[in-house]
Design an enzyme around this catalytic site. Structure first.
Site, PDB file in Angstrom:
ATOM      1  N   ASP A  93       0.989  28.760 -28.147  1.00 19.99           N
ATOM      2  CA  ASP A  93      -0.122  28.163 -28.474  1.00 19.99           C
ATOM      3  C   ASP A  93       0.551  26.731 -29.085  1.00 19.99           C
ATOM      4  O   ASP A  93       1.493  26.492 -29.845  1.00 19.99           O
ATOM      5  CB  ASP A  93      -0.884  28.740 -29.574  1.00 19.99           C
ATOM      6  CG  ASP A  93      -1.625  29.906 -28.993  1.00 19.99           C
ATOM      7  OD1 ASP A  93      -2.161  30.120 -27.909  1.00 19.99           O
ATOM      8  OD2 ASP A  93      -1.282  31.078 -29.482  1.00 19.99           O
ATOM      9  N   ASP A  95      -0.724  23.681 -31.771  1.00 21.44           N
ATOM     10  CA  ASP A  95      -1.568  23.153 -32.781  1.00 21.44           C
ATOM     11  C   ASP A  95      -1.245  21.885 -33.038  1.00 21.44           C
ATOM     12  O   ASP A  95      -0.071  21.135 -33.263  1.00 21.44           O
ATOM     13  CB  ASP A  95      -1.714  24.075 -33.859  1.00 21.44           C
ATOM     14  CG  ASP A  95      -2.253  25.512 -33.703  1.00 21.44           C
ATOM     15  OD1 ASP A  95      -3.075  25.570 -32.618  1.00 21.44           O
ATOM     16  OD2 ASP A  95      -1.778  26.376 -34.433  1.00 21.44           O
ATOM     17  N   ASP A 172       2.971  28.129 -45.112  1.00 23.55           N
ATOM     18  CA  ASP A 172       3.491  29.064 -45.718  1.00 23.55           C
ATOM     19  C   ASP A 172       5.278  29.238 -45.833  1.00 23.55           C
ATOM     20  O   ASP A 172       5.720  29.149 -46.962  1.00 23.55           O
ATOM     21  CB  ASP A 172       2.903  30.609 -44.963  1.00 23.55           C
ATOM     22  CG  ASP A 172       3.097  30.561 -43.712  1.00 23.55           C
ATOM     23  OD1 ASP A 172       3.795  29.608 -43.112  1.00 23.55           O
ATOM     24  OD2 ASP A 172       2.470  31.332 -42.906  1.00 23.55           O
TER      25      ASP A 172
END
Length: 466
Positions: A93, A95, A172
Site C-alpha cells: 500500500d 499512502d 509511532d
C-alpha cells in the site's frame, strides 16, 4: 492552426492561474505557521545515499504527489511504504501526506472521495489502485480542544491538522516517520528512522509509556512489524509492553479485531504468536489469540493452519480470512458436533447446530464480519460431503463454489491426523482425473468407504379438500 496555438497558450495561462489560486487558498485555510517549520528539523537524504529503486514505486502514488504539487501543495509518499522501499521490498500500500485539506485534495482529483470520521482522509483512485491521502496532523492537545484524552491516556479524538514536523512527531515508530518526494527523490527523516532501519531496530518516537497509553494498539503493531520486517524492538520500546498490556481492554473490539487480523495475515503469524505470548499479550486480552493458543485437542491442526497461511502470504497467493477463521474455530465445532450427535441428532443437522452455537459464542468475542462467517460456515458444512463418495455426489461437490477452500481444509484435517490421509489423496486424484478415470475411482472404492446417508422419506401429500 492559429486557433489551436492560441488555445494552447491561453489554456497554459489558465492552468497556472488556477494553481496559484489553489496555492493561496491552501495557505489561507490553514494556521499561519502550518509550513513555517516544515522540514527544518529533518535530515534530507539524497537518492544516491538511500538507494530507493524507483521501479518499486506505484505509478498511482507518483501521479498523486505530482497532482498535488502542481496544484501548489506539498505532497510526499509516507510511512510504511517508504520504510519498505528502504528495505528493498515492494510496498503493498502507498499512502500520501500533504498540507492540503481533504476538501482541497478532493477538488484536485476528479476520481476521489472523502472518508472517515475520527480523522478525515481522501481516497484517490487511479484505475484499480487506490491511494490514501491524509492531511498533515497536528497535536491533539491544543488549547481549544477538550476531552481529547481519556483518564488512561488513550487519545479519543485527534481530528487536528498541523504541519509536516508535527505530523512526523505524531507517527509511532522512527521507521514510519519518513517522507519521500518522487520529484526530487529525497527522503526527509525527522527522527533518525533511516539509521534505525539500517541498524535493524524498531524504536518508538518519544516516551514509549506515554505513546502506548495514547494508543495501546501500538503494542500489537510493534510485535507485528518486528516479526514481519525482522527488526529488533528497541529495549526502551519493548520493556513497558507487559506492564501496559491490560490497556488493550479499553480498545474498541472492532479495532482490536482488525489489528489482529493484520497480524495473522502478515506472513509471519507463527513468529507473531510466539512474540505476543512472550510479551504477555494474551490470557483474555486478545480473544482471537486465546482461540489460537487454547487448543489442547487441535493444537497441531491450528499450527498447520498458521504455517499454511504464512506460506500463502509469502508466496503472494490470496488468503481468505473466512478460511483462516474456519481453521481456528474448527475444533470447537467438532466438540459441539460430537455432543449433539450423542444427544441423538443425525450427523448433518448436528453439524449445523454446532456451527450455529460456535458462531454465536464467538461473534460476541471476535466481532467476525458477516462476509467472513458465511464463508466459514460453508467450508465447515462441506466437510461431511467429502466422505459421501457414491453416485453423482462427488461430481456435484466439484462444482460447488467453495469446493477449493473446503478441499484445502480437508487436506489440513488429513495432515493433522483427524481423518485418514487416504481420503485427501483420493479427492486429489478424483479432481485431477478425466471423466472415465473418475468412474473407475468410484468403482474401486472399498465398500466401507462408500458412505451414503439414508434416503429421506417422502411425505405423502394430503388430498385437496373437497
Amino acid at each position: 492552426m492559429i486557433k489551436k496555438l492560441l488555445q494552447r497558450v491561453f489554456s497554459k495561462k489558465d492552468k497556472s492561474a488556477k494553481h496559484e489560486t489553489a496555492k493561496q487558498n491552501g495557505r489561507a485555510n490553514k494556521p499561519a505557521d502550518t509550513n513555517k517549520n516544515a522540514g527544518h528539523s529533518a535530515k534530507r537524504i539524497a537518492s544516491k545515499t538511500h538507494g530507493i529503486d524507483r521501479r518499486l514505486l506505484s505509478n498511482a502514488a507518483v501521479k498523486t504527489t505530482e497532482g498535488l504539487q502542481k496544484a501548489g501543495f506539498e505532497a510526499y509518499i509516507v510511512g510504511g511504504a517508504v520504510r519498505d522501499l528502504l528495505l528493498k521490498k515492494r510496498p503493498k500500500d502507498f499512502d500520501v501526506a500533504t498540507d492540503a485539506t481533504p476538501e482541497q485534495v478532493n477538488r484536485v482529483f476528479r476520481r476521489s472521495r472523502i472518508i472517515g470520521r475520527r480523522f478525515r482522509l481522501v481516497h484517490v483512485m487511479f484505475g484499480d489502485e487506490t491511494i490514501e491521502v491524509s492531511t498533515f496532523r497536528g497535536s491533539h492537545l491544543g488549547e481549544s480542544d477538550e476531552n481529547q484524552v481519556a483518564d488512561s491516556g488513550r487519545i479519543l479524538r485527534d481530528n487536528v491538522f498541523g504541519n509536516q514536523e508535527e505530523d512526523a512527531v505524531r507517527r509511532d515508530f522512527t521507521a514510519n516517520a519518513l517522507y519521500y518526494d518522487p520529484a526530487t527523490e529525497d527522503v526527509l527523516d525527522f527522527h533518525n528512522g533511516v539509521p534505525d532501519i539500517q541498524a535493524g531496530i524498531l524504536k518508538m518516537i518519544g516516551d514509549p509509556v506515554t505513546r502506548y497509553r495514547e494508543d495501546p494498539v501500538r503494542m500489537l503493531r510493534a510485535i507485528r512489524l518486528s516479526a514481519k520486517l525482522g527488526l529488533k524492538i528497541d529495549g526502551a520500546t519493548e520493556s513497558p509492553i507487559p506492564k501496559l498490556a491490560t490497556l488493550l481492554n479499553d480498545v474498541p473490539p472492532s479495532r482490536l479485531f482488525d489489528e489482529m487480523l493484520k497480524l495473522f495475515l502478515s506472513g509471519h503469524a507463527i513468529e507473531s504468536v510466539i512474540q505476543l505470548r512472550k510479551h504477555g499479550l494474551h490470557h483474555g486480552l486478545l480473544p482471537l489469540l486465546d482461540v489460537v493458543l487454547e487448543q489442547p485437542i487441535g493444537a497441531k491442526f491450528v499450527n498447520l493452519a498458521l504455517k499454511n497461511t504464512d506460506a500463502r502470504v509469502l508466496a503472494e497467493k490470496p488468503v481468505s480470512p473466512g478460511f483462516f477463521f474456519a481453521t481456528l474455530l474448527w475444533h470447537e465445532v467438532l466438540v459441539a458436533w460430537q455432543r449433539y450427535q450423542k444427544q441423538g441428532n443425525r450427523p448433518i443437522p448436528a453439524l449445523h447446530m454446532a456451527m450455529t452455537e460456535v458462531s454465536d459464542i464467538q461473534a460476541e468475542k471476535l466481532a467476525i464480519h458477516k462476509r467472513y462467517s458465511t464463508t466459514m460456515k460453508e467450508i465447515w458444512g462441506l466437510q461431511p460431503r467429502f466422505e459421501m463418495r457414491v453416485g453423482k455426489r462427488p461430481f456435484g461437490l466439484l462444482e460447488h463454489p467453495r469446493y477449493r477452500a473446503a478441499y484445502d481444509f480437508l487436506l489440513l484435517r488429513c495432515e493433522s491426523g483427524e481423518v485418514p490421509m487416504e481420503l485427501g489423496e483420493w479427492w486429489t486424484k478424483f479432481a485431477e482425473s478425466h471423466a472415465d478415470e473418475r468412474l473407475t475411482l468410484l468403482k474401486n472404492l472399498p465398500a466401507g468407504n462408500q458412505t451414503e446417508s439414508k434416503p429421506r422419506r417422502r411425505r405423502r401429500r394430503k388430498p385437496p379438500s373437497q
